[in-house]
Design a protein around this motif. Sequence first.
Motif, mmCIF file in Angstrom:
data_model
loop_
_atom_site.group_PDB
_atom_site.id
_atom_site.type_symbol
_atom_site.label_atom_id
_atom_site.label_comp_id
_atom_site.label_asym_id
_atom_site.label_seq_id
_atom_site.Cartn_x
_atom_site.Cartn_y
_atom_site.Cartn_z
ATOM 1 N N ARG A 1 41.349 -37.822 -68.245
ATOM 2 C CA ARG A 1 40.926 -38.544 -69.456
ATOM 3 C C ARG A 1 41.813 -38.167 -70.641
ATOM 4 O O ARG A 1 42.253 -39.035 -71.394
ATOM 5 N N ASN A 2 42.063 -36.876 -70.796
ATOM 6 C CA ASN A 2 42.904 -36.426 -71.907
ATOM 7 C C ASN A 2 44.332 -36.946 -71.765
ATOM 8 O O ASN A 2 44.975 -37.314 -72.751
ATOM 9 N N MET A 3 44.822 -36.967 -70.540
ATOM 10 C CA MET A 3 46.173 -37.461 -70.294
ATOM 11 C C MET A 3 46.277 -38.943 -70.655
ATOM 12 O O MET A 3 47.251 -39.378 -71.288
ATOM 13 N N VAL A 4 45.272 -39.713 -70.269
ATOM 14 C CA VAL A 4 45.251 -41.141 -70.588
ATOM 15 C C VAL A 4 45.167 -41.345 -72.101
ATOM 16 O O VAL A 4 45.844 -42.215 -72.662
ATOM 17 N N ARG A 5 44.354 -40.532 -72.774
ATOM 18 C CA ARG A 5 44.231 -40.654 -74.235
ATOM 19 C C ARG A 5 45.562 -40.349 -74.931
ATOM 20 O O ARG A 5 45.964 -41.054 -75.859
ATOM 21 N N VAL A 6 46.234 -39.295 -74.482
ATOM 22 C CA VAL A 6 47.533 -38.944 -75.070
ATOM 23 C C VAL A 6 48.545 -40.059 -74.819
ATOM 24 O O VAL A 6 49.335 -40.417 -75.700
ATOM 25 N N HIS A 7 48.511 -40.610 -73.618
ATOM 26 C CA HIS A 7 49.405 -41.714 -73.269
ATOM 27 C C HIS A 7 49.138 -42.917 -74.178
ATOM 28 O O HIS A 7 50.064 -43.548 -74.695
ATOM 29 N N TYR A 8 47.869 -43.209 -74.382
ATOM 30 C CA TYR A 8 47.464 -44.333 -75.229
ATOM 31 C C TYR A 8 47.904 -44.119 -76.679
ATOM 32 O O TYR A 8 48.379 -45.044 -77.342
ATOM 33 N N LEU A 9 47.766 -42.898 -77.174
ATOM 34 C CA LEU A 9 48.078 -42.607 -78.573
ATOM 35 C C LEU A 9 49.575 -42.555 -78.850
ATOM 36 O O LEU A 9 50.040 -43.013 -79.894
ATOM 37 N N THR A 10 50.349 -41.996 -77.924
ATOM 38 C CA THR A 10 51.778 -41.778 -78.181
ATOM 39 C C THR A 10 52.679 -42.895 -77.671
ATOM 40 O O THR A 10 53.779 -43.083 -78.187
ATOM 41 N N LYS B 1 44.544 -31.960 -80.545
ATOM 42 C CA LYS B 1 43.212 -31.569 -80.089
ATOM 43 C C LYS B 1 43.042 -31.810 -78.593
ATOM 44 O O LYS B 1 42.346 -31.063 -77.901
ATOM 45 N N LEU B 2 43.685 -32.850 -78.088
ATOM 46 C CA LEU B 2 43.555 -33.198 -76.670
ATOM 47 C C LEU B 2 44.345 -32.254 -75.766
ATOM 48 O O LEU B 2 43.900 -31.917 -74.671
#
Length: 291
Positions: free
Chosen positions: A141-150, A198-199
């Motif tokens: 989940r964190n990896m997907v969020r970082v991917h989405y944000l960056t 934070k992630l």
Amino acid sequence: MKLEQLIKQYEDHAREYYRKPKSGRLTSEVASIKQATSQLITFCGNIHIEELRPLKLRGFMDSLVRRGNSRKTINDKIDRIRRMYRWAASYEMIQPEHVYALKQVPRLQRGRTRAKENRTIEPVPAKDLIKSMLHMDKTMRNMVRVHYLTGMRPSELLTMRWENITYENGILLYRPNEHKTDWRGTERIVPLGRRVQKLIGYGDTGYVFTNIRGQQYTICGYRSNVKNACNRAKITIWSPLQLRHNAATRFENKLGTKEAQILLGHSKPSTTEIYISRSFRKSLKNITQYL
């Protein structure tokens, strides 16, 4: 000279030439060349290299259309064949006039060929993204969020190491060891905002994201996790590459084209220009407020 002999020599050259500058690993271009040349041999056999004339090259293009290749894929394969002949001419294996003749075969144009078009890659729908993430473990989940944000390329995300993350002028920056435009001598910089920090948390060495065995995620492993989550959520399967398009759309709308190019690594400033450009640093600060 026979075609198979030329192909062997050119593929030997490709294995030396198409390597990543830092690690020395082969790039994907080597496999792409091998695919194009093997299909050419299948179509016309082991002919003399001078027998591949414009009409035969057109016939090869038509065969690729019939096999269901997309217009872009066909153009890329034909370009690789022509590049091989141009290389051969540079070593006087064939006359330059022959290379010029092959160049006269036009590339396939959109709307003017029976070849299909590649499907446009769309951003992941927000509701599908949320539903699929409910079926992922915390790391994924964190990896997907970082991917989405960056908006990083999947390979950049999966190879992110703590050693490549630095804090400079009030901004946390990630510099991938290798990236798509590395061979041009450019430097890839990915700004990491507060939400991203934070992630990922904090670390000293090793990969930022690892699987349950403590190993680096592979592209296949990443795709497989996403696919399984989508299946469990009973939604359309999306690809990790689509998250890059989510970021591209979001940043272009909020920051404009220039900042979006910086974020996605599409701009081409030299390493020196990156360090001395005030506008570049200002753009990074604008970007980080959305990360």
